[in-house]
Design a protein around this motif. Structure first.
Motif, PDB file in Angstrom:
ATOM      1  N   ALA A 140       0.835  -1.207   0.000  1.00 54.54           N
ATOM      2  CA  ALA A 140       0.000   0.000   0.000  1.00 54.54           C
ATOM      3  C   ALA A 140       0.870   1.257   0.000  1.00 54.54           C
ATOM      4  O   ALA A 140       0.583   2.224  -0.718  1.00 54.54           O
ATOM      5  CB  ALA A 140      -0.934  -0.008   1.209  1.00 54.54           C
ATOM      6  N   GLU A 161       2.225   1.718  -3.504  1.00 60.92           N
ATOM      7  CA  GLU A 161       1.201   2.262  -4.408  1.00 60.92           C
ATOM      8  C   GLU A 161       0.991   3.758  -4.166  1.00 60.92           C
ATOM      9  O   GLU A 161       0.917   4.544  -5.110  1.00 60.92           O
ATOM     10  CB  GLU A 161      -0.128   1.527  -4.215  1.00 60.92           C
ATOM     11  N   LEU A 162       0.880   4.134  -2.898  1.00 64.90           N
ATOM     12  CA  LEU A 162       0.678   5.551  -2.572  1.00 64.90           C
ATOM     13  C   LEU A 162       1.886   6.384  -2.969  1.00 64.90           C
ATOM     14  O   LEU A 162       1.740   7.501  -3.493  1.00 64.90           O
ATOM     15  CB  LEU A 162       0.383   5.711  -1.084  1.00 64.90           C
ATOM     16  N   TYR A 206       1.944   6.790  -6.751  1.00 63.30           N
ATOM     17  CA  TYR A 206       0.898   7.730  -7.171  1.00 63.30           C
ATOM     18  C   TYR A 206       1.322   9.168  -6.874  1.00 63.30           C
ATOM     19  O   TYR A 206       1.176  10.058  -7.725  1.00 63.30           O
ATOM     20  CB  TYR A 206      -0.430   7.430  -6.468  1.00 63.30           C
ATOM     21  N   PHE A 218      -7.137  11.911  -6.166  1.00 64.43           N
ATOM     22  CA  PHE A 218      -6.844  10.896  -5.173  1.00 64.43           C
ATOM     23  C   PHE A 218      -7.998   9.913  -4.963  1.00 64.43           C
ATOM     24  O   PHE A 218      -7.785   8.706  -4.866  1.00 64.43           O
ATOM     25  CB  PHE A 218      -6.449  11.550  -3.839  1.00 64.43           C
ATOM     26  N   MET A 219      -9.219  10.404  -4.898  1.00 60.20           N
ATOM     27  CA  MET A 219     -10.366   9.525  -4.676  1.00 60.20           C
ATOM     28  C   MET A 219     -10.572   8.577  -5.857  1.00 60.20           C
ATOM     29  O   MET A 219     -10.901   7.410  -5.676  1.00 60.20           O
ATOM     30  CB  MET A 219     -11.636  10.344  -4.423  1.00 60.20           C
ATOM     31  N   LEU A 266      -7.940   5.890  -5.589  1.00 57.99           N
ATOM     32  CA  LEU A 266      -8.309   4.877  -4.600  1.00 57.99           C
ATOM     33  C   LEU A 266      -9.303   3.883  -5.176  1.00 57.99           C
ATOM     34  O   LEU A 266      -9.171   2.675  -4.997  1.00 57.99           O
ATOM     35  CB  LEU A 266      -8.897   5.535  -3.346  1.00 57.99           C
ATOM     36  N   GLU A 267     -10.278   4.393  -5.888  1.00 61.40           N
ATOM     37  CA  GLU A 267     -11.341   3.543  -6.429  1.00 61.40           C
ATOM     38  C   GLU A 267     -10.866   2.683  -7.593  1.00 61.40           C
ATOM     39  O   GLU A 267     -11.188   1.497  -7.667  1.00 61.40           O
ATOM     40  CB  GLU A 267     -12.502   4.432  -6.884  1.00 61.40           C
ATOM     41  N   ARG A 280      -7.518   2.114  -8.779  1.00 55.69           N
ATOM     42  CA  ARG A 280      -6.250   1.391  -8.747  1.00 55.69           C
ATOM     43  C   ARG A 280      -5.887   0.860  -7.369  1.00 55.69           C
ATOM     44  O   ARG A 280      -5.457  -0.287  -7.237  1.00 55.69           O
ATOM     45  CB  ARG A 280      -5.126   2.292  -9.260  1.00 55.69           C
ATOM     46  N   PHE A 281      -6.000   1.653  -6.334  1.00 54.21           N
ATOM     47  CA  PHE A 281      -5.472   1.287  -5.024  1.00 54.21           C
ATOM     48  C   PHE A 281      -6.173   0.063  -4.434  1.00 54.21           C
ATOM     49  O   PHE A 281      -5.530  -0.950  -4.135  1.00 54.21           O
ATOM     50  CB  PHE A 281      -5.574   2.485  -4.075  1.00 54.21           C
ATOM     51  N   TYR A 282      -7.480   0.137  -4.262  1.00 59.41           N
ATOM     52  CA  TYR A 282      -8.220  -0.976  -3.660  1.00 59.41           C
ATOM     53  C   TYR A 282      -8.176  -2.251  -4.506  1.00 59.41           C
ATOM     54  O   TYR A 282      -7.916  -3.333  -3.968  1.00 59.41           O
ATOM     55  CB  TYR A 282      -9.655  -0.580  -3.346  1.00 59.41           C
TER      56      TYR A 282
END
Length: 172
Positions: A112, A115-116, A119, A132-133, A136-137, A139-141
Protein backbone atom coordinates in the motif's frame (compact mmCIF):
# COMPACT_ATOMS: atom_id res chain seq x y z
CA UNK A 1 22.84 -23.83 -4.24
CA UNK A 2 20.08 -21.97 -2.39
CA UNK A 3 21.83 -18.66 -3.11
CA UNK A 4 21.26 -19.22 -6.82
CA UNK A 5 17.59 -20.06 -6.35
CA UNK A 6 16.87 -16.67 -4.80
CA UNK A 7 17.64 -14.53 -7.88
CA UNK A 8 15.78 -17.04 -10.04
CA UNK A 9 12.74 -16.82 -7.76
CA UNK A 10 12.72 -13.04 -7.95
CA UNK A 11 13.26 -13.11 -11.70
CA UNK A 12 10.29 -15.48 -11.97
CA UNK A 13 8.14 -13.11 -9.85
CA UNK A 14 9.26 -10.18 -12.02
CA UNK A 15 8.23 -12.06 -15.16
CA UNK A 16 4.97 -13.22 -13.55
CA UNK A 17 4.10 -9.59 -12.81
CA UNK A 18 4.84 -8.66 -16.41
CA UNK A 19 2.73 -11.48 -17.82
CA UNK A 20 -0.12 -10.67 -15.47
CA UNK A 21 -0.05 -6.98 -16.37
CA UNK A 22 0.05 -7.78 -20.06
CA UNK A 23 -2.58 -10.53 -20.19
CA UNK A 24 -5.02 -9.55 -17.45
CA UNK A 25 -8.41 -8.59 -18.85
CA UNK A 26 -8.95 -4.82 -18.87
CA UNK A 27 -12.48 -5.19 -17.53
CA UNK A 28 -12.89 -6.92 -14.17
CA UNK A 29 -16.34 -7.41 -12.63
CA UNK A 30 -17.89 -5.09 -15.19
CA UNK A 31 -15.56 -2.14 -14.46
CA UNK A 32 -12.27 -0.95 -15.90
CA UNK A 33 -10.03 -1.25 -12.85
CA UNK A 34 -6.28 -0.76 -12.98
CA UNK A 35 -4.73 -3.85 -11.44
CA UNK A 36 -1.10 -3.33 -10.44
CA UNK A 37 0.55 -6.61 -9.45
CA UNK A 38 3.36 -6.26 -6.93
CA UNK A 39 4.26 -9.93 -6.58
CA UNK A 40 7.97 -9.19 -6.75
CA UNK A 41 7.79 -6.57 -4.03
CA UNK A 42 5.72 -8.86 -1.82
CA UNK A 43 8.42 -11.50 -2.21
CA UNK A 44 11.14 -8.98 -1.37
CA UNK A 45 9.27 -7.95 1.77
CA UNK A 46 8.99 -11.59 2.84
CA UNK A 47 12.73 -11.95 2.20
CA UNK A 48 13.44 -8.97 4.45
CA UNK A 49 11.14 -10.34 7.14
CA UNK A 50 12.37 -13.94 7.18
CA UNK A 51 15.96 -13.84 5.87
CA UNK A 52 17.16 -10.46 7.05
CA UNK A 53 17.11 -6.77 6.29
CA UNK A 54 20.45 -6.80 4.43
CA UNK A 55 19.34 -9.25 1.74
CA UNK A 56 15.93 -7.60 1.47
CA UNK A 57 17.39 -4.15 0.84
CA UNK A 58 19.99 -5.45 -1.64
CA UNK A 59 17.38 -7.29 -3.69
CA UNK A 60 14.99 -4.34 -3.38
CA UNK A 61 17.60 -1.98 -4.85
CA UNK A 62 18.58 -4.36 -7.67
CA UNK A 63 15.03 -5.15 -8.71
CA UNK A 64 13.86 -1.57 -8.13
CA UNK A 65 16.45 -0.44 -10.67
CA UNK A 66 15.47 -3.26 -13.03
CA UNK A 67 11.80 -2.32 -12.65
CA UNK A 68 12.60 1.33 -13.43
CA UNK A 69 14.69 0.43 -16.48
CA UNK A 70 12.11 -1.93 -17.96
CA UNK A 71 8.77 -0.27 -17.13
CA UNK A 72 9.15 3.35 -16.01
CA UNK A 73 10.19 6.43 -17.94
CA UNK A 74 11.93 7.99 -14.95
CA UNK A 75 14.69 6.01 -13.29
CA UNK A 76 14.60 6.38 -9.54
CA UNK A 77 11.03 6.00 -8.35
CA UNK A 78 11.15 2.27 -7.68
CA UNK A 79 14.91 2.36 -7.08
CA UNK A 80 14.18 4.62 -4.10
CA UNK A 81 10.83 3.24 -2.93
CA UNK A 82 11.65 -0.50 -2.97
CA UNK A 83 14.63 -0.29 -0.56
CA UNK A 84 13.10 2.49 1.56
CA UNK A 85 9.83 0.64 2.19
CA UNK A 86 11.73 -2.63 2.69
CA UNK A 87 13.81 -0.91 5.37
CA UNK A 88 10.68 0.49 7.06
CA UNK A 89 8.95 -2.90 7.03
CA UNK A 90 12.01 -4.64 8.47
CA UNK A 91 12.13 -2.05 11.26
CA UNK A 92 8.42 -2.55 11.96
CA UNK A 93 8.95 -6.32 12.15
CA UNK A 94 11.53 -5.84 14.92
CA UNK A 95 8.68 -4.59 17.07
CA UNK A 96 6.04 -7.10 15.98
CA UNK A 97 5.94 -10.87 16.19
CA UNK A 98 7.31 -12.64 13.12
CA UNK A 99 4.50 -15.02 12.30
CA UNK A 100 2.94 -15.53 8.91
CA UNK A 101 -0.28 -13.61 9.63
CA UNK A 102 1.57 -10.52 10.83
CA UNK A 103 4.00 -10.83 7.90
CA UNK A 104 1.02 -11.00 5.51
CA UNK A 105 -0.58 -7.81 6.87
CA UNK A 106 2.70 -5.93 7.18
CA UNK A 107 3.56 -6.86 3.58
CA UNK A 108 0.18 -5.54 2.47
CA UNK A 109 0.96 -2.30 4.29
CA UNK A 110 4.27 -2.17 2.42
CA UNK A 111 2.52 -2.71 -0.91
CA UNK A 112 0.00 0.00 0.00
CA UNK A 113 2.86 2.40 0.81
CA UNK A 114 4.45 1.58 -2.55
CA UNK A 115 1.20 2.26 -4.41
CA UNK A 116 0.68 5.55 -2.57
CA UNK A 117 4.29 6.60 -3.09
CA UNK A 118 4.20 5.89 -6.82
CA UNK A 119 0.90 7.73 -7.17
CA UNK A 120 2.22 10.77 -5.31
CA UNK A 121 5.42 10.88 -7.38
CA UNK A 122 3.42 10.54 -10.60
CA UNK A 123 1.00 13.24 -9.46
CA UNK A 124 3.81 15.62 -8.50
CA UNK A 125 5.55 15.37 -11.86
CA UNK A 126 2.24 15.42 -13.76
CA UNK A 127 2.35 11.92 -15.23
CA UNK A 128 -1.12 11.13 -13.91
CA UNK A 129 -4.24 13.25 -13.90
CA UNK A 130 -6.26 11.00 -11.56
CA UNK A 131 -7.44 12.74 -8.44
CA UNK A 132 -6.84 10.90 -5.17
CA UNK A 133 -10.37 9.53 -4.68
CA UNK A 134 -10.47 8.23 -8.24
CA UNK A 135 -7.04 6.64 -7.71
CA UNK A 136 -8.31 4.88 -4.60
CA UNK A 137 -11.34 3.54 -6.43
CA UNK A 138 -9.74 2.55 -9.73
CA UNK A 139 -6.25 1.39 -8.75
CA UNK A 140 -5.47 1.29 -5.02
CA UNK A 141 -8.22 -0.98 -3.66
CA UNK A 142 -8.29 -3.40 -6.63
CA UNK A 143 -4.49 -3.67 -6.53
CA UNK A 144 -4.50 -4.37 -2.80
CA UNK A 145 -7.10 -7.10 -3.26
CA UNK A 146 -5.08 -8.66 -6.09
CA UNK A 147 -1.85 -8.59 -4.09
CA UNK A 148 -3.60 -9.91 -0.97
CA UNK A 149 -4.84 -12.87 -3.03
CA UNK A 150 -1.30 -13.50 -4.29
CA UNK A 151 0.14 -13.27 -0.77
CA UNK A 152 -2.50 -15.68 0.55
CA UNK A 153 -1.37 -18.22 -2.02
CA UNK A 154 2.37 -17.57 -1.85
CA UNK A 155 2.97 -16.60 1.80
CA UNK A 156 3.64 -20.06 3.19
CA UNK A 157 5.95 -21.24 0.36
CA UNK A 158 7.86 -17.94 0.49
CA UNK A 159 8.19 -18.16 4.26
CA UNK A 160 9.51 -21.72 4.10
CA UNK A 161 11.96 -20.92 1.32
CA UNK A 162 13.34 -17.81 3.00
CA UNK A 163 13.64 -19.52 6.38
CA UNK A 164 15.63 -22.35 4.77
CA UNK A 165 17.74 -19.73 2.97
CA UNK A 166 18.45 -18.01 6.29
CA UNK A 167 19.33 -21.36 7.87
CA UNK A 168 21.76 -22.16 5.06
CA UNK A 169 23.43 -18.77 5.57
CA UNK A 170 23.89 -19.51 9.28
CA UNK A 171 25.41 -22.91 8.49
CA UNK A 172 28.14 -21.40 6.31
Amino acid sequence: MKKFLLPLLFLFLFLLESFFAQYAPPEVFGRNYILAPHFLFGGILFLAIYAGRKYGIIYAAIFGLLFDIVWIEIIGIYLFLFPFITYLISKIMHVLQTNIIVAFFVSLVGIALLELGVYEMDFLIHITTLDFMRFLELRFYPSLILNAAFLLIAAYPLKRHFESFADSLRDE
